[in-house]
Scaffold this motif. Structure first.
Motif, PDB file in Angstrom:
ATOM      1  N   LEU A  92       0.848  -1.184   0.000  1.00  0.00           N
ATOM      2  CA  LEU A  92       0.000   0.000   0.000  1.00  0.00           C
ATOM      3  C   LEU A  92       0.886   1.237   0.000  1.00  0.00           C
ATOM      4  CD1 LEU A  92      -2.862   1.215   0.155  1.00  0.00           C
ATOM      5  CD2 LEU A  92      -2.614   1.218   2.650  1.00  0.00           C
ATOM      6  N   TYR A  93       0.625   2.141  -0.972  1.00  0.00           N
ATOM      7  CA  TYR A  93       1.401   3.371  -1.109  1.00  0.00           C
ATOM      8  C   TYR A  93       0.546   4.588  -0.770  1.00  0.00           C
ATOM      9  CZ  TYR A  93       4.659   0.515  -3.874  1.00  0.00           C
ATOM     10  OH  TYR A  93       5.540  -0.448  -4.300  1.00  0.00           O
ATOM     11  N   ARG A  94       1.219   5.637  -0.266  1.00  0.00           N
ATOM     12  CA  ARG A  94       0.595   6.950  -0.084  1.00  0.00           C
ATOM     13  C   ARG A  94       1.404   7.936  -0.922  1.00  0.00           C
ATOM     14  NH1 ARG A  94      -1.929  10.866   3.553  1.00  0.00           N
ATOM     15  NH2 ARG A  94      -1.693  12.804   2.391  1.00  0.00           N
ATOM     16  N   TYR A  95       0.732   8.719  -1.759  1.00  0.00           N
ATOM     17  CA  TYR A  95       1.419   9.661  -2.645  1.00  0.00           C
ATOM     18  C   TYR A  95       1.652  10.986  -1.935  1.00  0.00           C
ATOM     19  CZ  TYR A  95       1.216   6.401  -6.429  1.00  0.00           C
ATOM     20  OH  TYR A  95       1.425   5.289  -7.195  1.00  0.00           O
ATOM     21  N   SER A  96       2.798  11.588  -2.239  1.00  0.00           N
ATOM     22  CA  SER A  96       3.181  12.846  -1.607  1.00  0.00           C
ATOM     23  C   SER A  96       2.250  13.962  -2.041  1.00  0.00           C
ATOM     24  CB  SER A  96       4.625  13.197  -1.973  1.00  0.00           C
ATOM     25  OG  SER A  96       5.509  12.160  -1.600  1.00  0.00           O
ATOM     26  N   ALA A  97       1.921  14.834  -1.108  1.00  0.00           N
ATOM     27  CA  ALA A  97       1.066  15.967  -1.419  1.00  0.00           C
ATOM     28  C   ALA A  97       1.789  16.937  -2.346  1.00  0.00           C
ATOM     29  CB  ALA A  97       0.651  16.673  -0.129  1.00  0.00           C
ATOM     30  N   ALA A  98       1.026  17.629  -3.171  1.00  0.00           N
ATOM     31  CA  ALA A  98       1.598  18.626  -4.077  1.00  0.00           C
ATOM     32  C   ALA A  98       1.999  19.866  -3.287  1.00  0.00           C
ATOM     33  CB  ALA A  98       0.598  18.986  -5.163  1.00  0.00           C
ATOM     34  N   SER A  99       3.154  20.411  -3.604  1.00  0.00           N
ATOM     35  CA  SER A  99       3.660  21.586  -2.908  1.00  0.00           C
ATOM     36  C   SER A  99       2.724  22.779  -3.103  1.00  0.00           C
ATOM     37  CB  SER A  99       5.056  21.931  -3.432  1.00  0.00           C
ATOM     38  OG  SER A  99       5.548  23.093  -2.819  1.00  0.00           O
ATOM     39  N   PHE A 113      -5.342  13.964  -9.098  1.00  0.00           N
ATOM     40  CA  PHE A 113      -5.984  14.032  -7.785  1.00  0.00           C
ATOM     41  C   PHE A 113      -5.058  14.606  -6.716  1.00  0.00           C
ATOM     42  CE2 PHE A 113      -8.986  11.064  -9.772  1.00  0.00           C
ATOM     43  CZ  PHE A 113     -10.177  11.682  -9.405  1.00  0.00           C
ATOM     44  N   VAL A 114      -3.766  14.346  -6.843  1.00  0.00           N
ATOM     45  CA  VAL A 114      -2.816  14.962  -5.918  1.00  0.00           C
ATOM     46  C   VAL A 114      -2.877  16.483  -6.058  1.00  0.00           C
ATOM     47  CG1 VAL A 114      -0.345  15.324  -5.501  1.00  0.00           C
ATOM     48  CG2 VAL A 114      -1.246  13.005  -5.689  1.00  0.00           C
ATOM     49  N   GLU A 115      -2.982  16.973  -7.284  1.00  0.00           N
ATOM     50  CA  GLU A 115      -3.034  18.414  -7.514  1.00  0.00           C
ATOM     51  C   GLU A 115      -4.374  19.020  -7.103  1.00  0.00           C
ATOM     52  OE1 GLU A 115      -1.893  18.934 -11.568  1.00  0.00           O
ATOM     53  OE2 GLU A 115       0.252  18.699 -11.134  1.00  0.00           O
ATOM     54  N   GLN A 116      -5.388  18.179  -6.893  1.00  0.00           N
ATOM     55  CA  GLN A 116      -6.654  18.665  -6.337  1.00  0.00           C
ATOM     56  C   GLN A 116      -6.561  18.818  -4.819  1.00  0.00           C
ATOM     57  OE1 GLN A 116      -9.194  19.480  -8.572  1.00  0.00           O
ATOM     58  NE2 GLN A 116      -7.523  18.943  -9.958  1.00  0.00           N
ATOM     59  N   GLY A 117      -5.462  18.309  -4.248  1.00  0.00           N
ATOM     60  CA  GLY A 117      -5.299  18.349  -2.803  1.00  0.00           C
ATOM     61  C   GLY A 117      -5.851  17.131  -2.095  1.00  0.00           C
TER      62      GLY A 117
END
Length: 354
Positions: free
Chosen positions: A46-53, A87-91
């Motif tokens: 299971l992975y968690r993706y880093s939040a966008a700066s 989706f990361v860029e959506q926060g």
């Protein structure tokens, strides 16, 4: 339908793209989105993706669920055309489960392994790790089918919603299977001993099956490349799909046997009830919002086969259909998905975040 021929006109772009191809330099940005391992077990990671700066975190977490055989990189195809990147860029916090490659030792694993063991575990881990009280689960292809049966079998799971993208439930509506059924009548008795002896279906065969499902695109690919020789984004998409195809996995034997029976004989998915681990799992028991995404050009999961799920989730408080252009992979992560599939999913998730 008339066939239109596109003539490339940007000579500078043609020259640059040709040089990159001759020199075997990548056109696509194939870097994966940064991520961390949340948990690794024998049957999944299971992975968690880093939040966008600079992007504030908002919304409930999204858990992405791949099918078997196809690699999880389908969700992160390339920069600029990555569902995960969107989706990361959506926060939105994004998690992904990856089953990894299948070997002979996995030959005894059936559908119940994913529905009763793997997916319940990753849903609970993702919710606990994120600190949220529930997560949105979204599966592609067979991953969407697994998602729905997991939601039905385990109402105690912390699910905010369940999404199935290009997941065929009424297999009578799949023309490719109708063509294959005469083969089953003739040689069906030989198939079971073959996959049991091999422990499953080898990766080259799953790759061939995917290619045959879109044989027209596969055969006309050289022509398409010439017609779009000045379109760097088009060529980048082809390059990223090639990488995806070269990373296909095998199918475990027992699961393939179950799917073969459903596809060729029983059409059990269409009834909304499936026998798993000695009990009946009913899609009518799903009590969370459901989103169904259908591709308008999908030969593996035609619109009617996918939309049938809406007739089965009768207890869902909000069951919706989203239609988008693209084939089986394209509806998930094609170039048009940036404007169609992904915003439709995000709007649905946002609606059910609270």
């Amino acid at each position: 339908m008339a066939f239109s021929i596109r003539v490339p006109r940007d000579l500078g772009a043609i020259r640059t793209n040709l040089i990159h191809k001759v020199q075997r330099r990548p056109i696509a940005d194939l870097r994966f989105m940064p991520r961390d391992i949340v948990e690794r077990r024998d049957s999944f990671t299971l992975y968690r993706y880093s939040a966008a700066s600079g992007v504030p975190t908002q919304g409930r977490p999204l858990l992405l669920i791949p099918p078997l055989a196809a690699p999880a990189i389908a969700f992160d195809l390339r920069r600029g055309c990555s569902l995960i990147e969107y989706f990361v860029e959506q926060g939105r916090p994004v998690y992904l489960v990856d089953y990894g490659p299948v070997s002979f030792t996995h030959r005894g694993l059936g559908i119940e392994h994913w529905v009763d063991s793997v997916l319940p575990a990753v849903v609970e881990i993702a919710a606990e790790h994120s600190g949220a009280d529930s997560v949105h689960a979204a599966g592609w292809s067979l991953g969407g089918i697994f998602t729905m049966f997991t939601a039905a079998a385990h109402p105690e799971l912390p699910l905010a919603s369940a999404t199935a993208v290009a997941s065929p439930f009424d297999l009578r509506e799949v023309p490719l299977l109708a063509l294959a059924r005469p083969i089953d009548r003739v040689g069906g008795r030989l198939i079971a001993p073959a996959y049991r002896a091999m422990g499953g279906v080898p990766a080259p065969l799953t790759r061939l099956g995917f290619q045959l499902s879109s044989i027209d695109k596969y055969l006309t690919k050289p022509i398409s490349m010439l017609m779009h020789a000045d379109d760097r984004d088009f060529l980048a998409q082809l390059e990223s799909v090639d990488r995806f195809m070269s990373n296909m996995y095998a199918y475990p034997g027992r699961t393939f046997g179950q799917l073969y029976h459903v596809m060729m004989r029983s059409n059990e998915f269409a009834t909304g009830t499936m026998e798993l681990a000695g009990r009946a799992v009913r899609l009518a028991d799903i009590d969370v919002p459901v989103l169904v995404v259908a591709g308008m050009n999908d030969s593996l999961a035609p619109h009617a086969a996918v939309e049938h799920l809406l007739d089965l989730v009768t207890s869902s408080p909000d069951a919706q259909l989203a239609q988008a252009p693209g084939g089986h992979l394209g509806v998930l992560t094609g170039r048009a998905a940036r404007r169609t599939t992904w915003p439709a999913m995000e709007n649905f998730f946002a609606k059910h975040d609270h």
